[in-house]
Design a protein around this motif. Structure first.
Motif, PDB file in Angstrom:
ATOM      1  N   ARG A 153      -2.673   4.564  -6.867  1.00 37.86           N
ATOM      2  CA  ARG A 153      -3.699   4.027  -6.285  1.00 37.86           C
ATOM      3  C   ARG A 153      -5.166   4.290  -7.173  1.00 37.86           C
ATOM      4  O   ARG A 153      -5.836   3.851  -7.458  1.00 37.86           O
ATOM      5  N   GLN A 154      -5.433   5.589  -6.898  1.00 37.14           N
ATOM      6  CA  GLN A 154      -6.402   6.275  -7.896  1.00 37.14           C
ATOM      7  C   GLN A 154      -6.408   5.902  -9.282  1.00 37.14           C
ATOM      8  O   GLN A 154      -7.414   5.796  -9.678  1.00 37.14           O
TER       9      GLN A 154
ATOM     10  N   ARG B  92       0.884  -1.166  -0.019  1.00 36.98           N
ATOM     11  CA  ARG B  92      -0.062   0.040  -0.085  1.00 36.98           C
ATOM     12  C   ARG B  92       0.837   1.263   0.071  1.00 36.98           C
ATOM     13  O   ARG B  92       0.581   2.324  -0.456  1.00 36.98           O
ATOM     14  N   ILE B  93       1.848   1.209   0.832  1.00 34.03           N
ATOM     15  CA  ILE B  93       2.989   2.362   0.668  1.00 34.03           C
ATOM     16  C   ILE B  93       3.534   2.450  -0.631  1.00 34.03           C
ATOM     17  O   ILE B  93       3.755   3.673  -1.262  1.00 34.03           O
TER      18      ILE B  93
ATOM     19  N   ASP C 228      -9.455  -2.104  -4.499  1.00 38.01           N
ATOM     20  CA  ASP C 228      -8.427  -1.269  -3.979  1.00 38.01           C
ATOM     21  C   ASP C 228      -8.427  -1.938  -2.546  1.00 38.01           C
ATOM     22  O   ASP C 228      -7.670  -1.531  -1.612  1.00 38.01           O
TER      23      ASP C 228
ATOM     24  N   LYS D 277       0.936   4.227  -2.815  1.00 35.56           N
ATOM     25  CA  LYS D 277       0.906   5.794  -2.295  1.00 35.56           C
ATOM     26  C   LYS D 277       2.103   6.500  -2.897  1.00 35.56           C
ATOM     27  O   LYS D 277       1.981   7.647  -3.238  1.00 35.56           O
ATOM     28  N   GLU D 278       3.103   6.014  -2.466  1.00 37.40           N
ATOM     29  CA  GLU D 278       4.610   6.600  -2.917  1.00 37.40           C
ATOM     30  C   GLU D 278       4.626   7.036  -4.500  1.00 37.40           C
ATOM     31  O   GLU D 278       5.105   7.957  -4.968  1.00 37.40           O
TER      32      GLU D 278
ATOM     33  N   ASN E  41       1.888   7.317  -6.426  1.00 40.36           N
ATOM     34  CA  ASN E  41       0.784   7.960  -6.692  1.00 40.36           C
ATOM     35  C   ASN E  41      -0.095   7.180  -7.656  1.00 40.36           C
ATOM     36  O   ASN E  41      -0.676   7.693  -8.932  1.00 40.36           O
TER      37      ASN E  41
END
Length: 792
Positions: free
Chosen positions: A61-62, A52-53, A178, A56-57, A59
């Motif tokens: 996920r979305q 998950r990190i 997700d 996120k790192e 960018n």
């Protein structure tokens, strides 16, 4: 704070949410079972938090959410495109320096002085349901060596969360994309490329029978099993006698193992190649009996630890010769199987058989054959069509869910196609060798998996019936209700029926279907004159040290399978009762059988066993029974002598059996006699001093009481078990058995056909009644009616 990377020794089943089911299970086994002597390769795992990190790192996920929101959830027409784009997003992203250094540090610690080869495995978990199984949906990379190759493999595992099949799986199961994260397990590599590998179930994968361990395996890497590329070796091991320290292997089947998957030299990258297996290895089992038993004991320990049936992966290192367990997960198809009800399928007619293979499931289905080369042919498949292909892999999963049945050229009972067919509840016939060449695309076919372990594909639409059997509120009568059985392939399934064991196991079926050759043609092979028969026997026995061992092996495995299915209930095995004309039809049989005008009344039963014309064949039968009882540990087996005409014959047979290692009373061996000749009843009190029990063979007894050849169509109307003379003799036999203090049963059709016949038997005090499988349920109902009538 949750770590990014953890060692196996730091995790267990309570960490499924952190590292997924696969890695949590590896940690659990490493920590809890290594101390019991089970070899589990060591390793470490990345965490769900690390995944998950990573999203996120970078960018992304979305972007992944937006991409999957555009999925065509009706036809899945853009599944391939969306899956490809999702994987590209992952592969284009970068790992943080912290995450990279942690993985390298753990890898160095695992490796020691020199970089080692590792297996890199995906293990998914869901936030909202951490215990969910994602088995087979994501990728594994083998033979990875070096830090650069390892980091690349970890990223590929992350990307495999978005394979087409994984996306479709989550859609089918209702998971939010997700909410699912991926953990990567890194495990010391077992060099099974130089050895062998396979799968084990601690339950029969077809019937759900819980008292056996089913092992299968191939030379080299196990991917050939999963992909169904080759037909593997198979072994069945019986748990209760394994625990007693017996040689509990009740069945062995040699597969062709035509290909061996090995590693290709690729500078540390995951690269494999399939080579042809040398003939000498194709013709021998991948494991010794000692290794089969060792693995089975490990499987038992794993099942006991998890307290549920397990699906286990194993491997043998070809360099060190050590066995390892590389993975274990709960078995998901049969773990909740109930014996209270099921549906029985039966063909109403025969037809032209196009191909045969291993039957998966027990259903029959009619559909249109659809020959497909790859998942890219999905547009050709209509719902309910029967897929015909070479083999399948997880990429086929979205197609298979539309299929009414599956037929493959290659693969065994643990191939991908077989596993998915069980999960979907559709019949499959795998390992046909030539289905794609024989079956025509678009033609109607009938797939039958209801005829034992051999699945058959018939041309056209063959009529069949479904019979729903419900055992709720179904109670056994006080009088024992037993089976008449012949086919080992149906034993596990039939064991779920209400029963008191097997009152008559006819070994003739095993000899005809599994051995095929005349026993004396095997004993006197060098004297066999028929060259064609000699060639056939050479082919049948090519992997055996002697022709006699072949006979003993096959017969003991057939009997052992049935005895295990009903253990610890008694299983009464009738020694062979072929007539001379029937024996002559076996391979090589013409040379060893006399010509008789009336074989029904000729050289059959007990008279054969001490005759020089057959005594060496009877010795093989006795050796098989001895192996079942003394080596396999199945002491629930009793033996029965058919067509014993005189007291002297009875004594001779008992003596010769003792000479062949079957000593009456030793290890509680009981020897029964068939009551089927009037002399048996007239002298029943004397026969009771020789034998331990009786079983009335009503067909032969009726024949000899009324003087009617039971095979004669002209006399069929006179042949009647209800005739007063026959019933008086049966009543007298029961009376004399009771007076002598020994058990007596009856094997025949009449008690299921006629409630009054069951009343007659029970009224006279019969101890047991045995039925053919299709008559058992009706027979039990008649017995319950009878017991109410006579107030037993």
């Amino acid at each position: 704070m949750e770590a990014l990377v953890v060692k196996f020794q730091e995790i267990g089943l309570h960490d499924i949410a952190m590292v997924g089911g696969k890695n949590a299970s590896l940690g659990e086994m490493y920590n809890e079972l290594s101390g019991k002597g089970i070899h589990i390769p060591n390793g470490f795992a990345t965490t769900a938090k690390a995944f998950r990190i990573f999203l996120k790192e970078n960018n992304i996920r979305q972007s992944l959410i937006n991409l999957l929101n555009n999925l065509d959830r009706k036809e899945y027409s853009n599944l391939e495109k969306i899956g490809s784009e999702a994987r590209k997003l992952i592969m284009a992203a970068s790992f943080s320096e912290k995450f990279t250094e942690e993985i390298k540090l753990f890898y160095r610690e695992l490796s020691g002085n020199e970089p080692i080869e590792v297996a890199v495995r995906s293990s998914a978990t869901a936030e909202d349901l951490p215990t969910a199984s994602f088995a087979g949906q994501h990728e594994t990379y083998l033979n990875i060596k070096g830090e650069v190759s390892l980091m690349e493999a970890v990223k590929k595992c992350f990307a495999s969360l978005y394979t087409d099949r994984a996306i479709k799986y989550r859609e089918d199961k209702g998971f939010k994309h997700d909410s699912v994260a991926l953990s990567v397990g890194v495990q010391k590599m077992v060099r099974s490329d130089a050895g062998c590998s396979g799968i084990a179930f601690t339950i029969d994968p077809e019937s759900g029978f819980k008292e056996v361990i089913h092992l299968s395996g191939v030379w080299g890497l196990g991917e050939n099993i999963v992909q169904g590329t080759v037909n593997p070796d198979e072994f069945y091991v019986f748990k209760p006698t394994l625990k007693q320290g017996k040689n509990a292997i009740i069945q062995k089947k040699m597969g062709d193992k035509a290909k061996t998957m090995i590693y290709a030299d690729s500078n540390g990258h995951s690269s494999i190649t399939n080579i042809n297996t040398e003939v000498s290895k194709q013709n021998r089992y991948i494991l010794t009996d000692a290794e089969v038993l060792q693995l089975s004991k490990w499987c038992l320990a794993i099942e006991d630890h998890y307290n549920k049936p397990m699906d286990i992966e194993w491997a043998k290192d070809g360099i060190t010769q050590n066995l390892f367990i590389t993975q274990a997960r709960p078995e998901t198809v049969h773990h909740s199987k109930s014996s209270s009800s099921f549906t029985e399928y039966k063909l109403k007619e025969q037809g032209e058989v196009l191909v045969t293979g291993s039957a998966i499931g027990s259903k029959i289905v009619i559909g249109t054959a659809r020959i497909l080369d790859s998942p890219r042919d999905s547009h050709k498949l209509e719902s309910g069509d029967i897929i015909v292909t070479d083999n399948t892999s997880p990429d086929w999963d979205p197609l298979l869910k539309k299929a009414g049945g599956i037929i493959t050229n290659s693969g065994g009972r643990t191939s991908h196609a077989a596993i998915v067919a069980r999960e979907l509840g559709v019949p499959a016939v795998v390992g046909t060798n030539n289905a794609t060449n024989i079956i025509r695309n678009g033609e109607p076919i009938t797939v039958s998996c209801a005829e034992g372990s051999t699945g058959k594909v018939y041309k056209g639409q063959i009529h069949y019936v479904e019979n729903k059997i419900n055992f709720d509120d179904f109670h056994l009568p006080k009088t024992e209700a037993k089976f008449i059985l012949a086919d080992p392939d149906k034993a596990f399934e039939l064991s779920f029926y209400p029963n008191n064991g097997v009152g008559l196991l006819r070994m003739e079926f095993i000899i005809t279907h599994m051995i095929k050759a005349h026993p004396m043609a095997l004993v006197k092979f060098q004297d066999l004159l028929d060259s064609a028969a000699k060639n056939q026997i050479e082919i049948l026995t090519k992997n055996y040290p002697s022709k006699e061992v072949f006979f003993i092996d096959k017969l003991s495995q057939g009997i052992g399978t049935i005895a295990a299915a009903f253990y610890p209930k008694e299983v009464i095995v009738r020694m062979s009762d072929f007539k001379t004309n029937e024996y002559a039809n076996l391979i090589g049989g013409q040379q060893f059988e006399p010509k008789e005008e009336n074989p029904m009344l000729g050289f059959r039963g007990a008279s054969r066993y001490y005759s020089e014309l057959y005594s060496e064949g009877f010795k093989l039968e006795c050796e098989a029974i001895k192996r079942v009882r003394d080596e396999m540990g199945l002491f629930n087996v009793k033996v029965m002598i058919p067509f014993c005409r005189t007291l002297e014959e009875g004594k001779k047979v008992i003596d010769i059996m003792a000479n062949y290692g079957l000593q009456q009373k030793v290890n509680d061996l009981e020897i029964y006699m068939m009551i089927e000749i009037p002399s048996n009843i007239i002298l029943a009190s004397e026969f009771a001093k020789i034998f331990d029990g009786f079983s009335i063979g009503s067909n032969d007894l009726t024949q000899l009481m009324l003087g009617v050849d039971r095979d004669s169509q002209l006399m069929a109307e006179i042949f009647d078990e209800n005739d007063p003379a026959v019933k008086q003799m049966i009543a007298l036999a029961i009376k004399k058995a009771k007076e002598s203090g020994i058990k007596i049963g009856l094997c025949g059709q009449a008690p299921s056909d006629f409630p009054e016949f069951a009343i007659f038997l029970i009224n006279n005090g019969i101890d047991s009644i045995s039925y053919n499988p299709d008559a058992l349920i009706k027979g039990i109902k008649n017995m319950n009616i009878a017991e109410r009538e006579v107030k037993v």
